[in-house]
Write a protein that holds these residues in place. Sequence first.
Motif, PDB file in Angstrom:
ATOM      1  N   ASN A  18      16.402 -41.274  -6.846  1.00  0.00           N
ATOM      2  CA  ASN A  18      16.453 -41.519  -8.287  1.00  0.00           C
ATOM      3  C   ASN A  18      15.446 -42.585  -8.695  1.00  0.00           C
ATOM      4  O   ASN A  18      14.845 -42.522  -9.771  1.00  0.00           O
ATOM      5  N   LEU A  19      15.237 -43.593  -7.832  1.00  0.00           N
ATOM      6  CA  LEU A  19      14.213 -44.600  -8.114  1.00  0.00           C
ATOM      7  C   LEU A  19      12.825 -43.956  -8.189  1.00  0.00           C
ATOM      8  O   LEU A  19      11.996 -44.330  -9.034  1.00  0.00           O
ATOM      9  N   ASP A  20      12.578 -42.999  -7.309  1.00  0.00           N
ATOM     10  CA  ASP A  20      11.274 -42.304  -7.330  1.00  0.00           C
ATOM     11  C   ASP A  20      11.110 -41.493  -8.612  1.00  0.00           C
ATOM     12  O   ASP A  20      10.022 -41.444  -9.204  1.00  0.00           O
ATOM     13  N   VAL A  21      12.186 -40.855  -9.046  1.00  0.00           N
ATOM     14  CA  VAL A  21      12.123 -40.087 -10.294  1.00  0.00           C
ATOM     15  C   VAL A  21      11.845 -41.029 -11.465  1.00  0.00           C
ATOM     16  O   VAL A  21      11.044 -40.729 -12.364  1.00  0.00           O
ATOM     17  N   GLU A  22      12.492 -42.173 -11.458  1.00  0.00           N
ATOM     18  CA  GLU A  22      12.246 -43.139 -12.538  1.00  0.00           C
ATOM     19  C   GLU A  22      10.809 -43.633 -12.524  1.00  0.00           C
ATOM     20  O   GLU A  22      10.210 -43.877 -13.578  1.00  0.00           O
ATOM     21  N   GLU A  23      10.226 -43.786 -11.309  1.00  0.00           N
ATOM     22  CA  GLU A  23       8.813 -44.195 -11.203  1.00  0.00           C
ATOM     23  C   GLU A  23       7.904 -43.139 -11.836  1.00  0.00           C
ATOM     24  O   GLU A  23       6.936 -43.468 -12.533  1.00  0.00           O
ATOM     25  N   CYS A  24       8.235 -41.906 -11.591  1.00  0.00           N
ATOM     26  CA  CYS A  24       7.448 -40.816 -12.196  1.00  0.00           C
ATOM     27  C   CYS A  24       7.582 -40.832 -13.709  1.00  0.00           C
ATOM     28  O   CYS A  24       6.597 -40.647 -14.443  1.00  0.00           O
ATOM     29  N   GLU A  25       8.777 -41.027 -14.194  1.00  0.00           N
ATOM     30  CA  GLU A  25       9.005 -41.063 -15.641  1.00  0.00           C
ATOM     31  C   GLU A  25       8.301 -42.253 -16.279  1.00  0.00           C
ATOM     32  O   GLU A  25       7.758 -42.152 -17.380  1.00  0.00           O
ATOM     33  N   GLN A  26       8.298 -43.381 -15.550  1.00  0.00           N
ATOM     34  CA  GLN A  26       7.588 -44.556 -16.060  1.00  0.00           C
ATOM     35  C   GLN A  26       6.096 -44.279 -16.157  1.00  0.00           C
ATOM     36  O   GLN A  26       5.422 -44.675 -17.117  1.00  0.00           O
ATOM     37  N   PHE A  27       5.567 -43.567 -15.163  1.00  0.00           N
ATOM     38  CA  PHE A  27       4.150 -43.185 -15.193  1.00  0.00           C
ATOM     39  C   PHE A  27       3.867 -42.302 -16.403  1.00  0.00           C
ATOM     40  O   PHE A  27       2.863 -42.480 -17.099  1.00  0.00           O
ATOM     41  N   ALA A  28       4.762 -41.363 -16.680  1.00  0.00           N
ATOM     42  CA  ALA A  28       4.561 -40.465 -17.825  1.00  0.00           C
ATOM     43  C   ALA A  28       4.624 -41.237 -19.126  1.00  0.00           C
ATOM     44  O   ALA A  28       3.866 -40.972 -20.066  1.00  0.00           O
ATOM     45  N   ARG A  29       5.528 -42.230 -19.222  1.00  0.00           N
ATOM     46  CA  ARG A  29       5.661 -43.002 -20.454  1.00  0.00           C
ATOM     47  C   ARG A  29       4.468 -43.929 -20.686  1.00  0.00           C
ATOM     48  O   ARG A  29       4.174 -44.291 -21.820  1.00  0.00           O
ATOM     49  N   SER A  30       3.769 -44.283 -19.580  1.00  0.00           N
ATOM     50  CA  SER A  30       2.654 -45.237 -19.715  1.00  0.00           C
ATOM     51  C   SER A  30       1.427 -44.634 -20.386  1.00  0.00           C
ATOM     52  O   SER A  30       0.479 -45.359 -20.717  1.00  0.00           O
ATOM     53  N   GLY A  31       1.421 -43.319 -20.571  1.00  0.00           N
ATOM     54  CA  GLY A  31       0.283 -42.657 -21.215  1.00  0.00           C
ATOM     55  C   GLY A  31      -0.990 -42.733 -20.400  1.00  0.00           C
ATOM     56  O   GLY A  31      -1.980 -43.323 -20.860  1.00  0.00           O
TER      57      GLY A  31
END
Length: 660
Positions: free
Chosen positions: A592-605
Amino acid sequence: MTFWNAQDVLQGHFHALGIAAPCLTPREFREVPCLELPRSGQGLGPWDGAQGWLLILRELFPLFQLILAMEELRQCRLQQRNISATVDKLTLCLPGEEPPPFCSSLHYPALKTLEHLEHTFLPQVSHYRFCKVMVDNIPRLRQEIRELSMSDLKDFLESIRKHSDRIGETAMKQVPGAQDLVDFSPVYRCLHIYSVLGARETFESYYRKQRRKQARLVLQPPSNMHETLDGYRKYFNQIVGFFVVEDHILHTTQGLVNRAYIDELWEMALSKTIAALRTHSSYCSDPSLVLDLKNLIVLFADTLQGYGFPVNQLFEMLLEIQDQYSETLLKKWAGVFRTILDSDNYSPIPVSDEEVYRKIVGQFPFQDAELEKQPFPKKFPFSEFVPKVYSQIKEFIYACLKFSEDLHLSSTEVDDMIRKSTNLLLTRTLSNCLQNVIKRKNVGLTELVQIIINTTHLEKSCKFLEEFITNITNVLPETVHTTKLYGTTTFKDARHAAEEEIYTNLNQKIDQFLQLADYDWMAPEPGSRASDYLVDLIGFLRSTFAVFTHLPGKVAQTACMSACKHLSTSLLQLLLEAEVRQLTLGALHQFNLDVEECEQFARSGPVPGFQGDTLQLAFIDLRQVSLFVLGWWASSLASYQIPADKSGVGNHLWLGGWLP
């Protein structure tokens, strides 16, 4: 009175005296004055009578000498008269006649003399014996003259066969009077001699037959003619030399050759020449040699056209050679493009001063107001292969234009020819070279990004290529039936291929990072942060997308979305793969931490242009599965009231019931 008459008189007197008369020879008779006679008063004795006659003879001797001299004179005059009469008769048999100006040989005047002798003069002296001898020898003399003149003709034919090359070379230099290199008098003499002998048709037939044989030899090209331009030049010189001679014969003789004969020879020569050129030019792979050959054929055609020979078929054949020339150009430029693409560093061109900047702008039509305002040093957005490729396209157009010169083509035909060849260069040659670079195994994302940028600028330059061709041919693009350049299609296809390769390359890089993923699905506790491999992967993606700054917006966005979807799908496959039959809550929290890292990358634009949470939707399926598993875990523990004891029994989840 002659000596013999005087001798008779003397003997008669001696006989009357009863004395034996002395028999005197002419010499003794002349010596009579020298005889010594008795002195006066002396007796003569029995010779008184004879001595008396001697005295008389001595007195008459001058008269006798005069008589002898007159006799000798008469004999001389008689001989002179006979000689003169003989000369007059012989003169009648040898009338003087001036030969024609072209008959430097004695064969023709000798034949005319025989004719006059036979029909005019010998009949006047037919009563002389020598006349019959001459009449009997006239046929033999005629045959000798005929054979000698034919020998001269054969020498002439052999000479022009050997010197046709030099005659043709002079004619192809457009120097007047190439025929003056040949002495045609043997032909004229032989023609007149055979005409006089009543064998003109035999002579014409022989001449034409021999010249046809020579024509076939001349039209047979050497087997290695295609290797050098000199081989073609010698071949053309011999043909031109042959027809220069025949054209001169046509215009300076009456019927030895006629227009029908010349046309027949030319038709044969034209067909054989075109066939030979088609065969040998097909072996040529050097465009410079093909261009030189074309110029030589034009000179060959123009030279013969100046002598009245139709050459339209030669110019039609040149259009066929133009296709071959275009193919050789395409092969040459394929090598040029490969060299340019292989040597390019696929980095924006750095510019340190105004001179370098203006040089590049002069090579490639590029305008950017913002770049103009920037201070030095600065960079063009494209790499070096853009101005080099653009310049080489223009060089190719110039090369095509060179072939169209002197072909008597209209501007529209030249424009159409150049555009068709240029389209082949763009859609086939350059396109293949670009595709080969894009499909290389070792091509990187940076190179692919630069190729997309480069092809975008080259696509924009196509309108300038259109203008370049228009300025050369003076044919407006709006003209009916004008061929359009397909450069935009070529560069779009190359760009799309590069884009697809970027997507594929990104996915492969993601897969390489994912191979480093080593999830411990039985881990009791999660880590404090996302997995190391995923952190490195996200860092790679950030640096990669930073390079996409100069890419068209949609390309960068598509690449980013494609990479995120591929990452999401791959992570989901890791969770759902068949080997994972059970996992711990700690492992699930780490995932789940890895998924959140991916989502954070997507949010960073990482790539600008996405609206709202569009990029985060790439991970929506992964997030839903993660939430589902965590929610199902929590509900299962609550339903079965399984405590999370120290042994960790409650921390294990059996996935066999819902995994495929």
